[in-house]
Design a protein around this motif. Sequence first.
Motif, short mmCIF file in Angstrom:
data_model
loop_
_atom_site.label_atom_id
_atom_site.label_comp_id
_atom_site.label_asym_id
_atom_site.label_seq_id
_atom_site.Cartn_x
_atom_site.Cartn_y
_atom_site.Cartn_z
N LEU A 1 -0.58 -14.10 5.93
CA LEU A 1 0.44 -13.06 6.02
C LEU A 1 0.37 -12.14 4.81
O LEU A 1 0.41 -10.91 4.94
N CYS A 2 0.25 -12.72 3.63
CA CYS A 2 0.17 -11.92 2.40
C CYS A 2 -1.09 -11.05 2.38
O CYS A 2 -1.05 -9.90 1.94
N MET A 3 -2.19 -11.60 2.84
CA MET A 3 -3.44 -10.85 2.83
C MET A 3 -3.33 -9.62 3.73
O MET A 3 -3.81 -8.53 3.38
N LEU A 4 -2.68 -9.78 4.87
CA LEU A 4 -2.54 -8.64 5.78
C LEU A 4 -1.53 -7.63 5.22
O LEU A 4 -1.76 -6.41 5.29
N ALA A 5 -0.44 -8.12 4.64
CA ALA A 5 0.53 -7.21 4.03
C ALA A 5 -0.10 -6.43 2.89
O ALA A 5 0.27 -5.28 2.63
N ALA A 6 -1.08 -7.03 2.22
CA ALA A 6 -1.73 -6.36 1.09
C ALA A 6 -2.52 -5.13 1.51
O ALA A 6 -2.82 -4.27 0.67
N THR A 7 -2.86 -5.03 2.78
CA THR A 7 -3.56 -3.83 3.25
C THR A 7 -2.60 -2.66 3.40
O THR A 7 -3.04 -1.53 3.65
N GLU A 8 -1.29 -2.95 3.27
CA GLU A 8 -0.22 -1.95 3.38
C GLU A 8 -0.14 -1.32 4.77
O GLU A 8 0.36 -0.22 4.93
N VAL A 9 -0.63 -2.06 5.78
CA VAL A 9 -0.46 -1.59 7.15
C VAL A 9 0.82 -2.13 7.76
O VAL A 9 1.24 -1.70 8.83
N ALA A 10 1.47 -3.11 7.09
CA ALA A 10 2.69 -3.71 7.61
C ALA A 10 3.45 -4.35 6.46
O ALA A 10 2.87 -4.72 5.44
N SER A 11 4.76 -4.49 6.65
CA SER A 11 5.60 -5.18 5.68
C SER A 11 5.77 -6.63 6.09
O SER A 11 5.50 -7.01 7.24
N ALA A 12 6.22 -7.46 5.17
CA ALA A 12 6.36 -8.89 5.45
C ALA A 12 7.40 -9.51 4.54
O ALA A 12 7.63 -9.04 3.43
N ILE A 13 8.04 -10.56 5.04
CA ILE A 13 8.86 -11.43 4.21
C ILE A 13 8.08 -12.72 4.04
O ILE A 13 7.69 -13.36 5.02
N ALA A 14 7.82 -13.09 2.79
CA ALA A 14 6.91 -14.21 2.51
C ALA A 14 7.49 -15.11 1.43
O ALA A 14 8.31 -14.67 0.60
N PRO A 15 7.07 -16.37 1.38
CA PRO A 15 7.44 -17.25 0.27
C PRO A 15 6.82 -16.73 -1.03
O PRO A 15 5.66 -16.35 -1.06
N ARG A 16 7.60 -16.71 -2.09
CA ARG A 16 7.14 -16.12 -3.36
C ARG A 16 5.84 -16.75 -3.86
O ARG A 16 4.96 -16.05 -4.36
N LEU B 1 7.45 -7.94 0.91
CA LEU B 1 6.23 -7.20 0.59
C LEU B 1 6.21 -5.93 1.43
O LEU B 1 6.37 -5.99 2.65
N ALA B 2 6.03 -4.78 0.80
CA ALA B 2 6.05 -3.51 1.52
C ALA B 2 5.10 -2.52 0.84
O ALA B 2 4.78 -2.66 -0.35
N PRO B 3 4.64 -1.51 1.60
CA PRO B 3 3.79 -0.48 0.98
C PRO B 3 4.46 0.13 -0.24
O PRO B 3 5.68 0.35 -0.26
N LEU B 4 3.69 0.40 -1.27
CA LEU B 4 4.25 0.88 -2.53
C LEU B 4 5.06 2.16 -2.37
O LEU B 4 6.08 2.34 -3.04
N ASP B 5 4.62 3.03 -1.46
CA ASP B 5 5.33 4.31 -1.32
C ASP B 5 6.69 4.16 -0.64
O ASP B 5 7.44 5.13 -0.52
N GLN B 6 7.04 2.92 -0.20
CA GLN B 6 8.33 2.69 0.44
C GLN B 6 9.35 2.01 -0.48
O GLN B 6 10.52 1.89 -0.12
N HIS B 7 8.93 1.59 -1.67
CA HIS B 7 9.79 0.76 -2.50
C HIS B 7 11.08 1.46 -2.93
O HIS B 7 12.17 0.89 -2.84
N ASP B 8 10.97 2.68 -3.39
CA ASP B 8 12.17 3.40 -3.85
C ASP B 8 13.16 3.58 -2.71
O ASP B 8 14.38 3.41 -2.88
N ARG B 9 12.67 3.90 -1.54
CA ARG B 9 13.54 4.10 -0.38
C ARG B 9 14.22 2.79 0.01
O ARG B 9 15.41 2.77 0.35
N ILE B 10 13.48 1.68 -0.04
CA ILE B 10 14.06 0.38 0.32
C ILE B 10 15.16 0.00 -0.66
O ILE B 10 16.23 -0.47 -0.28
N ARG B 11 14.90 0.23 -1.95
CA ARG B 11 15.92 -0.11 -2.95
C ARG B 11 17.17 0.75 -2.77
O ARG B 11 18.28 0.30 -3.05
N ALA B 12 16.99 1.97 -2.31
CA ALA B 12 18.13 2.87 -2.11
C ALA B 12 18.89 2.58 -0.82
O ALA B 12 20.13 2.61 -0.79
N GLU B 13 18.16 2.26 0.25
CA GLU B 13 18.77 2.14 1.58
C GLU B 13 18.86 0.70 2.08
O GLU B 13 19.53 0.43 3.09
N GLY B 14 18.17 -0.22 1.43
CA GLY B 14 18.12 -1.58 1.93
C GLY B 14 16.96 -1.77 2.90
O GLY B 14 16.20 -0.84 3.19
#
Length: 311
Positions: free
Chosen positions: A233-248, A175-188
């Motif tokens: 964890l998901c609720m806090l990640a949803a504020t887009e103040v931090a990224s997280a690895i979470a169970p689907r 889970l990551a802020p939306l504005d970071q998704h393209d960069r993550i897919r490109a760079e890992g």
Amino acid sequence: MTLDLRRMMLLCDLAELGSVAAVAEQRRVTSSAVSQQLRALEHDTGAVLFRRDGRTLGMTRTGEVLVQHVRKVLSALDEAETAIAAARTGVLGNIAVASFNMGIPMLVAPMMSRLRLAHPDLNVALQQESAEHALRLLRRSELDIAILCRYPFDAPHSAAGLIDEHLMDEPMVLLAPLDQHDRIRAEGIGALAESPWVTGPVSSGLSTTLGQVAGAAGFVPKVKHRVIGAQNLCMLAATEVASAIAPRMAVPAEFESLIVRDVGFAARTISAVVRHNRQRDPNIKLVLRELHDVVAANWPETQRRPLRVAV
């Protein structure tokens, strides 16, 4: 001579845990109460059952013999319960289930709802427990089914006398802020090396997963927030103040847009554990089948192994 089974079960706990304090913690009673019951058992048997061995208590030969026989008694009781359940007409009785936190909304609550409608005379009692405590309760015959989650790095539990019924492989997602998704897919995931993270407590499965994933990408995650529970964890990640690895399955539908697509990690395994002598109990077989049906109805892509319920 009449021996109290409850006292003998405390002796089994002592043989496994090694100290009165540990037994008291697991039983959720005082150490003095445990000591009193163990002394009464020694009085009943007329034998010394344990001795101090450094900082722990070890079984004497007599104690070991009694523990072995207590385990045989518990096994015989399991067989008797299974036979009685098989001889009943209709579905009725009591099943005690323990689950980890996310297993309750994902699996147990839907299973209980289905059973309440189809088999109202079958009473399922639920308690939330850690894997370690749930397995101990299961071996003590205080539970019928333990629903556990296990990460790839977790040590396997002792399988002696237990049957592990695979339910699902739950993917871990980023889970990551939306504005970071393209960069993550490109760079890992290394694109988030300098970003804040939210994860679980130190040494938890979520925290260890994040540490291993980040380490493989060559960075130490900057953990800013630590919370208990994947939902928090998901609720806090949803504020887009931090990224997280979470169970689907912990990600609410309204936050699914935060999942970075095409970036995946190893899954955690969710299983139901029962004692070997209870696996043929019709009520337990029914509960396991309902759990499989809940998974198939909601997350069919997570079922990777065949049903192994005894017939």
